[in-house]
Design an enzyme around this catalytic site. Structure first.
Site, mmCIF file in Angstrom:
data_model
loop_
_atom_site.group_PDB
_atom_site.id
_atom_site.type_symbol
_atom_site.label_atom_id
_atom_site.label_comp_id
_atom_site.label_asym_id
_atom_site.label_seq_id
_atom_site.Cartn_x
_atom_site.Cartn_y
_atom_site.Cartn_z
ATOM 1 N N ASP A 6 0.763 -1.196 0.010
ATOM 2 C CA ASP A 6 0.030 0.028 0.057
ATOM 3 C C ASP A 6 0.866 1.362 0.021
ATOM 4 O OD1 ASP A 6 -2.253 1.669 0.104
ATOM 5 O OD2 ASP A 6 -2.716 1.242 2.311
ATOM 6 N N HIS A 15 3.425 10.813 0.205
ATOM 7 C CA HIS A 15 2.814 12.153 0.443
ATOM 8 C C HIS A 15 4.046 12.948 0.524
ATOM 9 C CE1 HIS A 15 -1.409 11.067 0.755
ATOM 10 N NE2 HIS A 15 -0.900 9.874 1.654
#
Length: 420
Positions: free
Chosen positions: A304, A308
């Site tokens: 996953d 960011h």
């Protein structure tokens, strides 16, 4: 040609575990065993003391391209994957625009052809990620899509999910599901429990995942579809998957390295770097995930990978986005936390990172056998290294500074060394 010499050759599908050579010719494995000689221009890699295994496969990554390329793009994502030993990854569809049409899919797929590893693009289940109307799954499949997912958002309409599963069954492709019911989430990213109480943060109950997994396991049983439960995080959800598999449902579950390594306590130490959806939960949940990996209830390890920007992760716990970058630490965490602590054998770990994800997506990769694709990883299982200097654009990981065991030396895709 590429001649890999004196490595410990491991193939999870056949159980092969022997010291020897591997000879690659172009994009194919042509010989395994003792190679006496090769062409004069053959490149030689001495893999003494190292493991030669099928290239790792990750069926759950976010490369943020198009739309959010300040976080990651196809090029940097592929570099991060290669650095982590991955030769094949499957990108999620929550880009901007969402991958819900043939035109958008084909534009990304065309750019993926130029990358040093194999990057596959999944398509959305619902148009615009609205959860209401199915995409044209037939047309997307015909264009080359190998799987469908609205990952990032749950599919709340049971009728939509059933129709999607029926079509996925017809096309013989997996449908991957993000299981979090908003009704059980006061604030996302942190487990609803003692840590959320301590922080005065609403949190997300394990029930958010459990109720969705129970529903979708039942639908998988009724439709016969191949269903992938993504980033499983709670003991109850693992139990529901186990029960469904015992009844004959074609349900696969993924565990992410952060969920088998950390608990909710990590939020107190790492702050927003430990905020993720679904959240890190209790030690009981973590150990049930590990048991699920041991018993085969959880067949796949998937990162996953969720990059960011530093600025985003420096916001408050309530405002920061969820997720961590995971491709470059996955193998090291698997070796350190699962193999090193006696939970899995090296072969079992590799099975969950190579051939099992390959089978889920019907890929010929994930196998180290003569005649198979020349996708390999070579790594030193004993070498220790400190997590730093990411190839990803992002460094949002609680594992920065950790000492891990298991260092990737070469990632080889289509017979060529991929630059990680």
């Amino acid at each position: 040609m590429l001649w890999i010499r004196n490595g410990r050759i491991m193939d999870p599908e056949t159980g092969l575990d022997q010291t020897g050579d591997v000879l690659l010719d172009g994009n194919q494995i042509v010989k395994i065993g003792k190679v006496e000689d090769a062409a004069d221009d053959c490149q030689i890699i001495d893999a003494s003391g190292q493991i030669v295994a099928p290239g790792l496969i990750d069926v759950h990554v976010h490369f943020r391209d198009p739309g959010f390329t300040y976080k990651e793009d196809l090029t940097t994502g592929a570099a991060a994957a290669a650095a982590g030993g991955f030769t094949t990854v499957v990108c999620m569809a929550n880009t901007k625009p969402v991958v819900d049409s043939v035109e958008i899919y084909e534009e990304i797929a065309e750019r993926c052809k130029k990358l040093p590893i194999r990057v596959l693009q999944a398509a959305a289940v619902s148009k615009g990620f609205q959860g209401k109307e199915l995409v044209d799954m037939d047309a997307l499949y015909k264009a080359g899509v190998k799987g469908f997912t609205d990952d990032g958002l749950p599919l709340m309409d049971e009728n939509v999910v059933r129709k999607a599963m029926e079509k996925a069954k017809e096309l013989d492709v997996p449908i991957s599901l993000h299981e979090e019911d908003p009704a059980y989430i006061k604030q996302p990213g942190v487990n609803q429990g003692k840590v959320s109480k301590q922080l005065g943060y609403g949190g997300a109950s394990y029930m958010a995942e459990a109720v969705m997994v129970k529903r979708d396991c039942q639908l998988a049983l009724e439709t016969g579809a191949s269903v992938d439960i993504q980033h499983i995080s709670s003991a109850q959800a693992v139990e529901y998957v186990k029960e469904a598999k015992e009844k004959g449902a074609h349900v696969t579950a993924e565990a992410s390295p952060h969920h088998f390594t950390l608990t909710e306590e990590a939020v107190l130490k790492y702050g927003t770097l430990a905020r993720m959806n679904p959240p890190l939960r209790t030690e009981e949940d973590r150990m049930r995930i590990i048991k699920g990996l041991q018993e085969g209830t959880i067949e796949v390890i998937a990162t996953d990978h969720a990059p960011h920007s530093k600025e985003e992760k420096e916001k408050s716990l309530a405002e920061a986005p969820s997720g961590i970058t995971g491709l470059e630490t996955a193998l090291g965490l698997g070796i350190t936390e699962l193999v090193g602590k006696g939970y899995l054998s090296m072969m079992e770990l590799l099975e969950k990172m190579t051939v099992n994800p390959a089978k889920l997506y019907h890929l010929p990769q994930g196998r180290l056998q003569e005649g198979c694709p020349a996708d390999l990883v070579i790594f030193d299982p004993e070498e220790e290294w400190i997590v730093k200097d990411y190839k990803s654009k992002a460094s949002n990981s609680p594992f920065t500074g950790w000492k891990l065991r298991g260092k990737v030396k070469y990632t080889i895709c289509d017979g060529k060394i991929a630059d990680g």
